[in-house]
Design a protein around this motif. Structure first.
Motif, PDB file in Angstrom:
ATOM      1  N   VAL A   1      31.844  13.146  36.108  1.00 43.71           N
ATOM      2  CA  VAL A   1      32.762  13.901  36.961  1.00 43.71           C
ATOM      3  C   VAL A   1      34.155  13.269  36.939  1.00 43.71           C
ATOM      4  N   TRP A   2      34.220  11.940  37.023  1.00 43.75           N
ATOM      5  CA  TRP A   2      35.508  11.263  37.097  1.00 43.75           C
ATOM      6  C   TRP A   2      36.325  11.478  35.818  1.00 43.75           C
ATOM      7  N   VAL A   3      35.703  11.256  34.673  1.00 44.59           N
ATOM      8  CA  VAL A   3      36.422  11.389  33.402  1.00 44.59           C
ATOM      9  C   VAL A   3      36.854  12.834  33.177  1.00 44.59           C
ATOM     10  N   GLY A   4      35.979  13.784  33.470  1.00 49.39           N
ATOM     11  CA  GLY A   4      36.317  15.194  33.285  1.00 49.39           C
ATOM     12  C   GLY A   4      37.516  15.604  34.112  1.00 49.39           C
ATOM     13  N   ASN A   5      37.542  15.204  35.376  1.00 47.86           N
ATOM     14  CA  ASN A   5      38.652  15.586  36.239  1.00 47.86           C
ATOM     15  C   ASN A   5      39.929  14.810  35.922  1.00 47.86           C
ATOM     16  N   PHE A   6      39.788  13.624  35.356  1.00 51.13           N
ATOM     17  CA  PHE A   6      40.965  12.901  34.872  1.00 51.13           C
ATOM     18  C   PHE A   6      41.631  13.690  33.743  1.00 51.13           C
ATOM     19  N   MET A   7      40.817  14.265  32.860  1.00 52.07           N
ATOM     20  CA  MET A   7      41.368  15.086  31.783  1.00 52.07           C
ATOM     21  C   MET A   7      42.042  16.343  32.345  1.00 52.07           C
TER      22      MET A   7
END
Length: 392
Positions: free
Chosen positions: A271-277
């Protein structure tokens, strides 16, 4: 039960349709009713606010009377009734009231499905099932783009929306016939939303849920239309095509997130990496809002794709909920997600006044809007770092 899930997917498709169709209808409604962009943003926001306000009573109803009656009755009265009223709107406030009713009607559909998944299937399968529900239901998002633009041109917007009201009523009847309630949970404690709030591990997740859906929902549901029209001077057909690609990206993103917790053994970092993108895509639009229609389409689609982490973060939070609090817990998480979008949309007038102040071009104004969305995601990503991970 399988047929019941299919019908709930259809109902959720209508929910996705109604929350996003204002982007395509906006130019027509402005001409027909005299509604301004800010008034339409408020109407769109009221959909989210009434949807959010219903989550607590719906959580109680799911745990007490089950998903069958809860979803069927509310979807019929609010969803079909609101759509019928929308088709007869002649003033901006008619649209606002109608959207509020539709929001109430759509409120129980996804949560009824998640309740069934949580009570019937293993926790390890929850993320994939939740993603399937969102992914397939998001076909309604697609129907609210180019196909809606075509229907409006072919039949007119009033007959089209009235037809949607009839379809909504039909689906509600099928829910009543085909959906089955899971076996009830017997527990010595009744449980309440306060008991859910006493779970410390949920707090970073609840706070993050308040921001992750805002950019994709606000852009897909309304702001993409005025942005494309103001900056690139395109018509409703082009807006429909661009929002079509964004809708496709959101569907693909939902399916892409679904199995990743079992692949990587983590939910938090997916979730964190996806929303960072997704945040980076907002930053890019803030820097280059008028670089070109193709660039804007790609970046809007990226926001839709990476912002489709909702099923995964719901699975993350579901891992901390005891069985007797599942209904209240998932609806509280949904309230945080949907309610924040409603607050942003209904604050359109002061928000645009603040963001548009001192700008000389439409591109500068929308650059600030995208920067605002990026800042929201950045703040949420910092808070989410404190969350405790769960695994499939």
């Amino acid at each position: 039960m399988r047929l019941g899930i299919v019908v709930l997917i259809l109902a959720y498709g209508m929910s996705q349709f109604f929350r996003a169709f204002m982007a395509v209808l906006a130019p027509t409604l402005t001409t027909e009713t005299g509604a301004t962009v800010e008034q339409l943003a408020t109407a769109s926001g009221v959909w989210f606010l009434t949807f959010a306000a219903m989550q607590i009573p719906i959580g109680e109803a799911l745990d007490r009377i089950g998903p069958k009656l809860t979803a069927a009755v509310v979807f019929a009265v609010g969803g079909a009734g609101g759509a019928a009223m929308f088709s007869m709107a002649t003033e901006p406030w008619h649209i606002t009231v109608a959207m509020g009713l539709i929001g109430i009607g759509c409120a129980p559909v996804l949560m009824a499905s998640y309740y069934i998944f949580a009570r019937t299937y293993s926790p390890a399968a929850f993320a994939s099932l939740a993603a399937m529900m969102v992914g397939l239901g998001s076909l309604g998002n697609i129907m609210s783009s180019a196909p809606l633009a075509w229907a409006i041109e072919a039949f007119g917007w009033r007959p089209t929306v009235l037809g949607l009201a009839a379809l909504t009523l039909t689906i509600a009847a099928l829910i009543m016939v085909l959906v089955e309630n899971p076996e009830r949970v017997t527990h010595s404690q009744k449980g309440s939303v306060l008991d859910v709030l006493k779970i410390p591990a949920l707090w970073p997740i609840l706070l993050f849920l308040m921001v992750i859906y805002v950019p994709s929902a606000a852009l897909r549901g309304l702001w993409s239309g005025p942005y494309l029209q103001s900056v690139f001077n395109v018509d409703g057909t082009v807006i429909g095509n661009v929002t079509f690609f964004m809708a496709i990206a959101m569907i693909v993103g939902s399916f892409a997130y679904g199995p990743l917790d079992r692949v990587f053994g983590t939910r938090k970092w997916i979730v964190w990496v996806g929303n960072f993108m997704g945040m980076l895509a907002c930053v890019a639009l803030a820097i280059w809002p008028d670089r070109g229609l193709l660039s804007a389409t790609i970046l809007l689609s990226a926001i839709g794709f990476f912002g489709a982490s909702y099923p995964m973060i719901m699975a993350h939070g579901r891992g901390f909920l005891p069985p007797h609090l599942v209904g209240r817990g998932v609806t509280l998480m949904n309230l945080c997600s949907i309610g924040a979008v409603g607050l942003i949309q209904t604050s359109a007038k002061p928000l645009t006044a603040a963001l548009w102040s001192g700008t000389t071009t439409a591109a500068e104004s929308y650059s600030r809007l995208f920067a605002f969305f990026a800042a929201l995601l950045a703040a949420g990503l910092i808070v989410y770092l404190w969350s405790k991970d769960t695994k499939a």
